[in-house]
Design a protein around this motif. Structure first.
Motif, PDB file in Angstrom:
ATOM      1  N   UNK A 119       0.847  -1.198   0.000  1.00 25.53           N
ATOM      2  CA  UNK A 119       0.000   0.000   0.000  1.00 25.53           C
ATOM      3  C   UNK A 119       0.882   1.248   0.000  1.00 25.53           C
ATOM      4  N   UNK A 120       0.421   2.327  -0.631  1.00 25.79           N
ATOM      5  CA  UNK A 120       1.157   3.588  -0.616  1.00 25.79           C
ATOM      6  C   UNK A 120       0.183   4.751  -0.445  1.00 25.79           C
ATOM      7  N   UNK A 121       0.730   5.932  -0.128  1.00 22.41           N
ATOM      8  CA  UNK A 121      -0.087   7.130   0.073  1.00 22.41           C
ATOM      9  C   UNK A 121       0.279   8.243  -0.899  1.00 22.41           C
ATOM     10  N   UNK A 122       1.007   7.918  -1.958  1.00 24.04           N
ATOM     11  CA  UNK A 122       1.422   8.942  -2.921  1.00 24.04           C
ATOM     12  C   UNK A 122       0.201   9.499  -3.658  1.00 24.04           C
ATOM     13  N   UNK A 123       0.280  10.773  -4.015  1.00 27.84           N
ATOM     14  CA  UNK A 123      -0.805  11.402  -4.753  1.00 27.84           C
ATOM     15  C   UNK A 123      -0.720  11.116  -6.237  1.00 27.84           C
ATOM     16  N   UNK A 124      -0.481   9.856  -6.580  1.00 23.16           N
ATOM     17  CA  UNK A 124      -0.343   9.450  -7.979  1.00 23.16           C
ATOM     18  C   UNK A 124      -0.556   7.944  -8.052  1.00 23.16           C
ATOM     19  N   UNK A 125      -0.841   7.467  -9.255  1.00 18.94           N
ATOM     20  CA  UNK A 125      -0.944   6.031  -9.471  1.00 18.94           C
ATOM     21  C   UNK A 125       0.441   5.452  -9.770  1.00 18.94           C
ATOM     22  N   UNK A 126       0.758   4.330  -9.122  1.00 19.51           N
ATOM     23  CA  UNK A 126       2.036   3.663  -9.325  1.00 19.51           C
ATOM     24  C   UNK A 126       1.792   2.276  -9.915  1.00 19.51           C
ATOM     25  N   UNK A 127       2.675   1.859 -10.802  1.00 23.31           N
ATOM     26  CA  UNK A 127       2.614   0.515 -11.369  1.00 23.31           C
ATOM     27  C   UNK A 127       3.344  -0.435 -10.423  1.00 23.31           C
ATOM     28  N   UNK A 128       2.622  -1.453  -9.946  1.00 15.76           N
ATOM     29  CA  UNK A 128       3.142  -2.348  -8.916  1.00 15.76           C
ATOM     30  C   UNK A 128       3.009  -3.800  -9.385  1.00 15.76           C
ATOM     31  N   UNK A 129       4.057  -4.588  -9.185  1.00 13.15           N
ATOM     32  CA  UNK A 129       4.032  -6.027  -9.466  1.00 13.15           C
ATOM     33  C   UNK A 129       4.802  -6.758  -8.384  1.00 13.15           C
ATOM     34  N   UNK A 130       4.398  -8.006  -8.106  1.00  9.11           N
ATOM     35  CA  UNK A 130       5.005  -8.773  -7.016  1.00  9.11           C
ATOM     36  C   UNK A 130       5.273 -10.217  -7.444  1.00  9.11           C
ATOM     37  N   UNK A 131       6.428 -10.720  -7.034  1.00  6.98           N
ATOM     38  CA  UNK A 131       6.773 -12.135  -7.182  1.00  6.98           C
ATOM     39  C   UNK A 131       6.987 -12.722  -5.794  1.00  6.98           C
ATOM     40  N   UNK A 132       6.400 -13.882  -5.546  1.00 11.07           N
ATOM     41  CA  UNK A 132       6.571 -14.579  -4.269  1.00 11.07           C
ATOM     42  C   UNK A 132       7.231 -15.926  -4.546  1.00 11.07           C
ATOM     43  N   UNK A 133       8.245 -16.247  -3.760  1.00  3.26           N
ATOM     44  CA  UNK A 133       8.895 -17.545  -3.927  1.00  3.26           C
ATOM     45  C   UNK A 133       9.271 -18.127  -2.573  1.00  3.26           C
ATOM     46  N   UNK A 134       9.421 -19.440  -2.568  1.00  6.57           N
ATOM     47  CA  UNK A 134       9.857 -20.166  -1.387  1.00  6.57           C
ATOM     48  C   UNK A 134      11.366 -20.338  -1.467  1.00  6.57           C
ATOM     49  N   UNK A 135      12.065 -19.951  -0.392  1.00 11.87           N
ATOM     50  CA  UNK A 135      13.523 -20.075  -0.350  1.00 11.87           C
ATOM     51  C   UNK A 135      13.925 -21.016   0.780  1.00 11.87           C
ATOM     52  N   UNK A 136      14.657 -22.059   0.438  1.00  9.51           N
ATOM     53  CA  UNK A 136      15.161 -23.007   1.425  1.00  9.51           C
ATOM     54  C   UNK A 136      16.678 -23.061   1.280  1.00  9.51           C
ATOM     55  N   UNK A 137      17.388 -22.939   2.388  1.00 11.75           N
ATOM     56  CA  UNK A 137      18.840 -22.978   2.317  1.00 11.75           C
ATOM     57  C   UNK A 137      19.440 -23.522   3.606  1.00 11.75           C
ATOM     58  N   UNK A 138      20.693 -23.954   3.497  1.00  9.22           N
ATOM     59  CA  UNK A 138      21.450 -24.434   4.642  1.00  9.22           C
ATOM     60  C   UNK A 138      22.537 -23.413   4.945  1.00  9.22           C
ATOM     61  N   UNK A 139      22.606 -22.959   6.199  1.00 19.40           N
ATOM     62  CA  UNK A 139      23.540 -21.892   6.556  1.00 19.40           C
ATOM     63  C   UNK A 139      24.294 -22.248   7.829  1.00 19.40           C
ATOM     64  N   UNK A 140      25.447 -21.598   7.960  1.00 23.45           N
ATOM     65  CA  UNK A 140      26.213 -21.648   9.196  1.00 23.45           C
ATOM     66  C   UNK A 140      26.851 -20.281   9.363  1.00 23.45           C
ATOM     67  N   UNK A 141      26.310 -19.487  10.268  1.00 22.91           N
ATOM     68  CA  UNK A 141      26.775 -18.106  10.394  1.00 22.91           C
ATOM     69  C   UNK A 141      26.450 -17.345   9.126  1.00 22.91           C
ATOM     70  N   UNK A 142      27.470 -16.727   8.532  1.00 26.03           N
ATOM     71  CA  UNK A 142      27.286 -15.988   7.279  1.00 26.03           C
ATOM     72  C   UNK A 142      27.488 -16.866   6.045  1.00 26.03           C
TER      73      UNK A 142
END
Length: 231
Positions: free
Chosen positions: A101-124
């Motif tokens: 959501x936004x409050x700008x006094x203009x119309x904005x073009x918005x698109x979204x990508x959702x993905x599942x991320x699985x990873x193995x980590x140790x610290x950084x």
């Protein structure tokens, strides 16, 4: 007794200098009056810098699960929302609703990508990482106060099988991190300035054999300001 000639000299002296003394008195009164006017009648004018919020934007992530197996606390067909824990014995997966959501006094073009991320980590260190697309919206025009929405779901049994397969191939080194990541692109013009940016929001998920739960969410809440000089 006063000498008459002396009185005459004093009077003549006063008569000679009276215009000068009178003018000096008038000038002094004018200067004093002007000073009083400056001190008490004229307000001091100051300028200062003030910051104004021009517009803002924010994201939100909500989660829920559908009850598919009857239990004492929950009925089959019931949807439970934003719970601290969900159970694999009565629910198959997690459903996610993402909003921008936004409050700008203009119309904005918005698109979204959702993905599942699985990873193995140790610290950084990231030992391995796998991403799977879960949802994608086309670009849509969004006005102030409107919601841009995207929905996605994760099947917990399939997720556990994917992790088990990778660990059987690569081993169990590191800790497993699971996240639902939403990436939103915004494009448009606000107050004559071009707006072209990308935001990332995420929901972290912990999974066990008997349950799954949301451990953390990261969303955006941005304000864009300008500074004006005012008296």
């Amino acid at each position: 007794m006063t000498d008459p000639s002396r009185r005459l000299r004093v009077r003549a002296l006063l008569d000679a200098y009276f215009p000068i003394l009178f003018g000096a008195a008038i000038l002094l009164a004018f200067v004093f009056g002007f000073w009083l006017f400056q001190v008490y009648a004229v307000e001091e004018v100051r300028t200062e810098q003030r910051t104004f919020v021009q517009w803002s934007e924010s994201t939100e992530l909500e989660h829920s699960a559908l009850i598919v197996n009857e239990s004492v606390p929950f009925e089959a067909g019931q949807r439970v929302e934003d719970r601290p824990i969900y159970y694999t014995t009565i629910s198959d997966g997690l459903d996610i609703t993402y909003r921008y959501e936004h409050t700008a006094g203009a119309e904005l073009d918005v698109s979204t990508d959702i993905f599942l991320r699985v990873r193995s980590v140790s610290g950084d260190d990231v030992f391995w990482e796998v991403t799977e697309p879960r949802a994608s919206t086309g670009s849509e025009s969004v006005s102030a106060g409107e919601n841009h929405t995207a929905e996605a779901s994760v099947n917990i049994a399939e997720l556990r099988r994917t992790i088990a397969e990778i660990q059987s191939q690569l081993g169990t080194e590191g800790s497993i991190e699971i996240a639902i990541v939403a990436t939103t692109s915004i494009d448009g013009t606000v107050d004559g300035q071009a707006v072209n940016r990308t935001h990332g929001s995420l929901l972290r998920l912990a999974v066990s054999q008997t349950s799954f739960r949301v451990t953390d969410t990261e969303t955006i809440d941005e304000e864009y300001t300008s500074t004006d000089t005012v008296e």
